[in-house]
Design a protein around this motif. Sequence first.
Motif, PDB file in Angstrom:
ATOM      1  N   LEU A   1       0.828  -1.206   0.000  1.00 25.77           N
ATOM      2  CA  LEU A   1       0.000   0.000   0.000  1.00 25.77           C
ATOM      3  C   LEU A   1       0.866   1.262   0.000  1.00 25.77           C
TER       4      LEU A   1
ATOM      5  N   TYR B   1       2.453   1.621  -3.386  1.00 30.75           N
ATOM      6  CA  TYR B   1       1.426   2.035  -4.362  1.00 30.75           C
ATOM      7  C   TYR B   1       1.165   3.543  -4.222  1.00 30.75           C
TER       8      TYR B   1
ATOM      9  N   LEU C   1      -4.594  -6.271  -3.266  1.00 29.92           N
ATOM     10  CA  LEU C   1      -4.615  -4.813  -3.422  1.00 29.92           C
ATOM     11  C   LEU C   1      -5.872  -4.342  -4.154  1.00 29.92           C
TER      12      LEU C   1
END
Lengths: 254, 254
Positions: free
Chosen positions: B89, B92, B121
């Motif tokens: 996360l 990302y 995800l």
Amino acid sequence: MRVREETISITVDGERIEGTFVLPRDVESDAPGVLCVHGWGGCQEQYLGVARAIAALGCVALTFDLRGHAETSRLHDTVTREHSMRDVLAAYDRLASHPQVDKSLMGLVGASYGAYLGALLIYMRPLQLLALRAPALYKDDNWGEPKRKLHVDPDFAAYRQLTLRAEDNRALGACAQFLGDALVVESGRDEIIPHPAVANYIAALANAHSLTYRMIEDADHGLSETRWETAYNDLLVNWLTEMIKERPCVEPSS
Amino acid sequence: MRVREETISITVDGERIEGTFVLPRDVESDAPGVLCVHGWGGCQEQYLGVARAIAALGCVALTFDLRGHAETSRLHDTVTREHSMRDVLAAYDRLASHPQVDKSLMGLVGASYGAYLGALLIYMRPLQLLALRAPALYKDDNWGEPKRKLHVDPDFAAYRQLTLRAEDNRALGACAQFLGDALVVESGRDEIIPHPAVANYIAALANAHSLTYRMIEDADHGLSETRWETAYNDLLVNWLTEMIKERPCVEPSS
């Protein structure tokens, strides 16, 4: 590669159906054989463009009219899936026995009802390449009933909205056994085959050697606009080119 | 397209993990962002070749080390899937906030454990492109246990032989929600991930906008031979080229 055409008759159960071989003008032996199966209400002519594109890749293609269509349209209200399946088998066998065809590299390209029949052929004949466009799905029941009557079932549309497993439907069960290369093409705005039916085919093909799923945005079931037909032909030719190239040493997969 | 690299640090839960942006030398804004997630026991360096190939297509790629690997290998025995998920996360979000990245066109490329995390995800961030190589599968239970301990489960290998539906496993459930373009690549002789586990992913991805499944013949799990690594890079680049080209007007799919 320049192609030529040769019209033929195939006899099934004493009836004659018409077919057309499309093949490279200077075809070598050991060419892949690709059977083209039209949908319900269609005819072999709809597949001539596709067959020519396939032949230009070095394959021998065969298109044909299912009973109940074209010259035998008088049978339209009485043909059953059993009749259609026997038509497909007869056409497959005719193609596989073509002197230039390598019967260990056979493919089927089908749309809608023709894609459904193509999936069922997996049970009965070796197939290495399978291209299903907007594949239709029917309940297993009433196999011997006229195909046209299946649509009268009040549950007909709802069935195609169900999430089904391979064991729930014989066409999906066939796909789960398929070990060759598969292409599935969906129309983005298909008014006949909803997405869940296509998703069932995709999920069932999880054991294929390869799987390619593409959507033609905005297209209707019959690819009524030229740009959609072109998009489909391009997808099919690109896929077939990749799959034939990837098979330097061909082993039958079933 | 020439590419350049930029090493970065990402802070997660007070720990620093290392990452590398790989991007075109003359990157335009609104480039697709592609996150590369390595497998268990791997490191970001393994993905530098892939990241360079992705960047050469005009994308901004980010590779990074999951906690428990490379500089933080002291955490190897204690990191959980929760830790890894937070790493993914954070990476990302770092990629999505890159000034040259179009955050409405985000992709993830993952292998093995990294592919499993990539699937998860889907629940948490918009993803349009998802490339899973040899995706691993774990039981949902014991999410907070050290990742390494999961392998001790006597049922661990048997679980990957099961035919599972989307509702049976959270990674598969995520895939069933995925509406973007998916690539699944299997190693033909994978000693870690058996075919049924890959087949579960394929079946679960039946609602994707497109699905491309390919096998690298003879390859082992880690693509230990250069020709297998090359084959994978070629598959990935061809797929990404097609998918980026096909998206003239990009809409986020989730």
